[in-house]
Design a protein around this motif. Structure first.
Motif, PDB file in Angstrom:
ATOM      1  N   ILE A  52       0.833  -1.210   0.171  1.00  0.00           N
ATOM      2  CA  ILE A  52       0.039   0.004   0.085  1.00  0.00           C
ATOM      3  C   ILE A  52       0.872   1.312   0.007  1.00  0.00           C
ATOM      4  O   ILE A  52       0.525   2.181  -0.749  1.00  0.00           O
ATOM      5  CB  ILE A  52      -0.946  -0.080   1.237  1.00  0.00           C
ATOM      6  CG1 ILE A  52      -2.122  -1.205   0.897  1.00  0.00           C
ATOM      7  CG2 ILE A  52      -1.824   1.496   1.303  1.00  0.00           C
ATOM      8  CD1 ILE A  52      -2.906  -1.340   2.269  1.00  0.00           C
ATOM      9  N   CYS A  93       2.200   2.045  -3.296  1.00  0.00           N
ATOM     10  CA  CYS A  93       1.168   2.556  -4.435  1.00  0.00           C
ATOM     11  C   CYS A  93       0.499   3.685  -4.108  1.00  0.00           C
ATOM     12  O   CYS A  93      -0.102   4.497  -4.680  1.00  0.00           O
ATOM     13  CB  CYS A  93      -0.006   1.245  -4.612  1.00  0.00           C
ATOM     14  SG  CYS A  93       0.807  -0.291  -5.383  1.00  0.00           S
ATOM     15  N   VAL A  94       0.605   3.772  -2.599  1.00  0.00           N
ATOM     16  CA  VAL A  94      -0.375   5.169  -2.286  1.00  0.00           C
ATOM     17  C   VAL A  94      -1.920   4.631  -2.171  1.00  0.00           C
ATOM     18  O   VAL A  94      -2.466   4.544  -1.340  1.00  0.00           O
ATOM     19  CB  VAL A  94      -0.036   6.467  -2.792  1.00  0.00           C
ATOM     20  CG1 VAL A  94      -1.063   7.545  -2.015  1.00  0.00           C
ATOM     21  CG2 VAL A  94       1.406   6.761  -2.936  1.00  0.00           C
ATOM     22  N   ARG A  95      -2.471   4.554  -3.457  1.00  0.00           N
ATOM     23  CA  ARG A  95      -3.822   4.085  -3.644  1.00  0.00           C
ATOM     24  C   ARG A  95      -3.819   2.878  -4.569  1.00  0.00           C
ATOM     25  O   ARG A  95      -3.161   2.982  -5.538  1.00  0.00           O
ATOM     26  CB  ARG A  95      -4.615   5.292  -4.030  1.00  0.00           C
ATOM     27  CG  ARG A  95      -5.009   6.332  -3.327  1.00  0.00           C
ATOM     28  CD  ARG A  95      -5.998   7.113  -3.733  1.00  0.00           C
ATOM     29  NE  ARG A  95      -6.383   8.465  -2.851  1.00  0.00           N
ATOM     30  CZ  ARG A  95      -7.061   9.234  -2.933  1.00  0.00           C
ATOM     31  NH1 ARG A  95      -7.944   9.320  -4.031  1.00  0.00           N
ATOM     32  NH2 ARG A  95      -7.274  10.273  -2.065  1.00  0.00           N
ATOM     33  N   GLU A 101      -8.493  -0.333  -8.158  1.00  0.00           N
ATOM     34  CA  GLU A 101      -9.601  -1.016  -7.624  1.00  0.00           C
ATOM     35  C   GLU A 101      -9.500  -2.434  -7.946  1.00  0.00           C
ATOM     36  O   GLU A 101     -10.062  -3.294  -7.408  1.00  0.00           O
ATOM     37  CB  GLU A 101     -10.825  -0.420  -8.531  1.00  0.00           C
ATOM     38  CG  GLU A 101     -12.286  -1.061  -7.884  1.00  0.00           C
ATOM     39  CD  GLU A 101     -13.557  -0.331  -8.541  1.00  0.00           C
ATOM     40  OE1 GLU A 101     -14.506  -0.986  -8.441  1.00  0.00           O
ATOM     41  OE2 GLU A 101     -13.281   0.994  -8.796  1.00  0.00           O
ATOM     42  N   ALA A 109      -7.283  -4.257  -5.587  1.00  0.00           N
ATOM     43  CA  ALA A 109      -7.959  -4.084  -4.269  1.00  0.00           C
ATOM     44  C   ALA A 109      -8.840  -5.464  -4.301  1.00  0.00           C
ATOM     45  O   ALA A 109      -8.961  -6.127  -3.438  1.00  0.00           O
ATOM     46  CB  ALA A 109      -8.602  -2.946  -4.037  1.00  0.00           C
ATOM     47  N   GLN A 168      -8.326   1.205   3.607  1.00  0.00           N
ATOM     48  CA  GLN A 168      -6.842   1.602   3.469  1.00  0.00           C
ATOM     49  C   GLN A 168      -6.293   1.264   1.884  1.00  0.00           C
ATOM     50  O   GLN A 168      -5.626   1.910   1.554  1.00  0.00           O
ATOM     51  CB  GLN A 168      -6.217   1.054   4.622  1.00  0.00           C
ATOM     52  CG  GLN A 168      -4.743   1.324   4.506  1.00  0.00           C
ATOM     53  CD  GLN A 168      -3.781   0.881   5.810  1.00  0.00           C
ATOM     54  OE1 GLN A 168      -4.456   0.170   6.614  1.00  0.00           O
ATOM     55  NE2 GLN A 168      -2.728   1.281   5.822  1.00  0.00           N
ATOM     56  N   VAL A 181      -7.924   1.125  -1.021  1.00  0.00           N
ATOM     57  CA  VAL A 181      -8.485   2.260  -1.914  1.00  0.00           C
ATOM     58  C   VAL A 181      -8.250   3.815  -1.716  1.00  0.00           C
ATOM     59  O   VAL A 181      -8.399   4.508  -2.356  1.00  0.00           O
ATOM     60  CB  VAL A 181      -9.970   2.237  -2.249  1.00  0.00           C
ATOM     61  CG1 VAL A 181     -10.164   0.540  -2.617  1.00  0.00           C
ATOM     62  CG2 VAL A 181     -10.840   2.172  -0.950  1.00  0.00           C
ATOM     63  N   THR A 182      -7.833   4.144  -0.329  1.00  0.00           N
ATOM     64  CA  THR A 182      -7.683   5.360   0.077  1.00  0.00           C
ATOM     65  C   THR A 182      -6.338   5.634   0.349  1.00  0.00           C
ATOM     66  O   THR A 182      -6.020   7.016   0.291  1.00  0.00           O
ATOM     67  CB  THR A 182      -8.633   5.897   1.224  1.00  0.00           C
ATOM     68  OG1 THR A 182      -8.222   5.196   2.213  1.00  0.00           O
ATOM     69  CG2 THR A 182     -10.132   5.698   1.028  1.00  0.00           C
ATOM     70  N   GLY A 183      -5.408   4.682   0.810  1.00  0.00           N
ATOM     71  CA  GLY A 183      -4.226   5.008   1.034  1.00  0.00           C
ATOM     72  C   GLY A 183      -3.866   5.161   2.705  1.00  0.00           C
ATOM     73  O   GLY A 183      -2.739   5.762   3.157  1.00  0.00           O
ATOM     74  N   ARG A 184      -5.195   5.233   3.285  1.00  0.00           N
ATOM     75  CA  ARG A 184      -4.958   5.900   4.798  1.00  0.00           C
ATOM     76  C   ARG A 184      -5.947   4.866   5.597  1.00  0.00           C
ATOM     77  O   ARG A 184      -6.867   4.325   5.165  1.00  0.00           O
ATOM     78  CB  ARG A 184      -5.363   7.120   5.025  1.00  0.00           C
ATOM     79  CG  ARG A 184      -6.698   7.556   4.627  1.00  0.00           C
ATOM     80  CD  ARG A 184      -6.874   9.041   4.661  1.00  0.00           C
ATOM     81  NE  ARG A 184      -8.113   9.670   4.243  1.00  0.00           N
ATOM     82  CZ  ARG A 184      -9.302   9.451   4.916  1.00  0.00           C
ATOM     83  NH1 ARG A 184      -9.143   9.107   6.261  1.00  0.00           N
ATOM     84  NH2 ARG A 184     -10.599   9.734   4.269  1.00  0.00           N
TER      85      ARG A 184
END
Length: 229
Positions: free
Chosen positions: A102, A105-107, A110, A113, A205, A207-210
C-alpha cells in the motif's frame, strides 16, 4: 538494524541468511534448504522470554498452522526445537506484507484491491469452516507471494487466533486498535464477525491509502472513533 547471522549458521536442514523481520519475542530469518535450495522464512522464538499466556498462544498458533493447508493461509513447513528456542519454518513470501505494498502504491487500483479482497475472503472462509477467529487482521499480517499485482495474498500471524464455536462468544481484548471492531474496543463479548470489521478497515486503506481512523494508541483511536457516533 538487521542482525547479521553467524557465518554458515544452520537450523535443521536450512542455511540461515539475512534477518527479514522481528517482534517482541522472535526474529524472522530468510533461509534456504541445504539440498534443494527452497526459500523459507524461519521464525525463531526464544521460549524463555514467554510467559504462560504467550506459550499457550504459541502452541495455539502452531496447532492452527499444522491443521490448515490453503493457498491463502501461510504454510508451516516444519518445526525445529533446540534448547531454549523454537523455530517455525514458514513459507517465504517475497512480496513482503500488504502494508508495504500500500505504501508503494499510495492508492491501490480498484481491480487489484478486488483481487486481494477475494483472496482474503477465501482464506477467512477456511478459518470459519474450522471455527476459527483470527482477531488481528491488518495489512502487516497479510503477506504477498510476489511484489506485483498478481501476487497471492496469505493470512499470517495466528498468535491471537482461537477456536470459536458457532454462536460462541469471545471477550478478550486483543488485536490492533486501528483495525479493532468497536465491540472489542468497548470490552463487549464478540463473535467471528469481528474479523469482518478488520476486513472493512483494510479495504478502506487499500483504496484510499490511509486508515479509516487515526491515533497513536488505543485510547486515542477510541475517542477518534466514537466522535463519529
Amino acid at each position: 538494524m538487521a542482525q547479521t547471522p553467524s557465518r554458515g549458521r544452520v537450523v535443521g536442514d536450512y542455511l540461515v541468511g539475512r534477518q527479514i523481520g522481528s517482534g517482541s519475542f522472535s526474529v524472522v530469518w530468510h533461509a534456504r534448504h541445504r539440498v534443494h535450495g527452497t526459500e523459507v522464512a524461519i521464525k525463531e522464538i526464544v521460549t524463555g522470554r514467554l510467559n504462560k499466556k504467550l506459550q499457550e498462544s504459541l502452541m495455539s498458533e502452531i496447532f492452527i498452522l499444522k491443521k490448515i493447508y490453503h493457498p491463502n493461509i501461510i504454510r508451516l513447513h516444519d518445526i525445529i526445537e533446540v534448547p531454549g528456542k523454537i523455530h517455525l519454518v514458514l513459507e517465504y513470501c517475497r512480496g513482503g506484507d500488504l502494508s508495504m505494498y500500500i505504501q508503494s502504491c499510495v492508492r491501490v487500483p480498484e481491480a487489484t484491491a478486488k483481487h486481494f479482497m477475494q483472496q482474503l475472503a477465501a482464506g477467512l472462509q477456511v478459518l470459519r469452516d474450522n471455527n476459527l477467529i483470527h482477531r488481528d487482521l491488518k495489512p502487516q499480517n497479510l503477506l504477498l507471494s510476489t511484489n506485483d499485482n498478481n501476487s497471492v495474498l496469505k493470512i499470517a500471524d495466528f498468535g491471537f487466533a482461537r477456536s470459536l464455536q458457532p454462536r460462541g462468544l469471545a471477550e478478550t481484548l486483543c488485536g490492533s486498535p486501528l483495525y479493532m471492531a468497536p465491540e472489542i474496543m468497548q470490552l463487549q463479548k464478540y463473535d467471528a464477525k469481528a474479523d469482518l470489521w478488520s476486513v472493512g478497515a483494510i479495504l478502506f486503506q487499500l483504496v484510499t491509502g490511509r486508515t479509516p481512523f487515526t491515533g497513536n494508541n488505543q485510547i486515542q483511536v477510541f475517542f477518534f472513533f466514537f466522535s463519529f457516533f
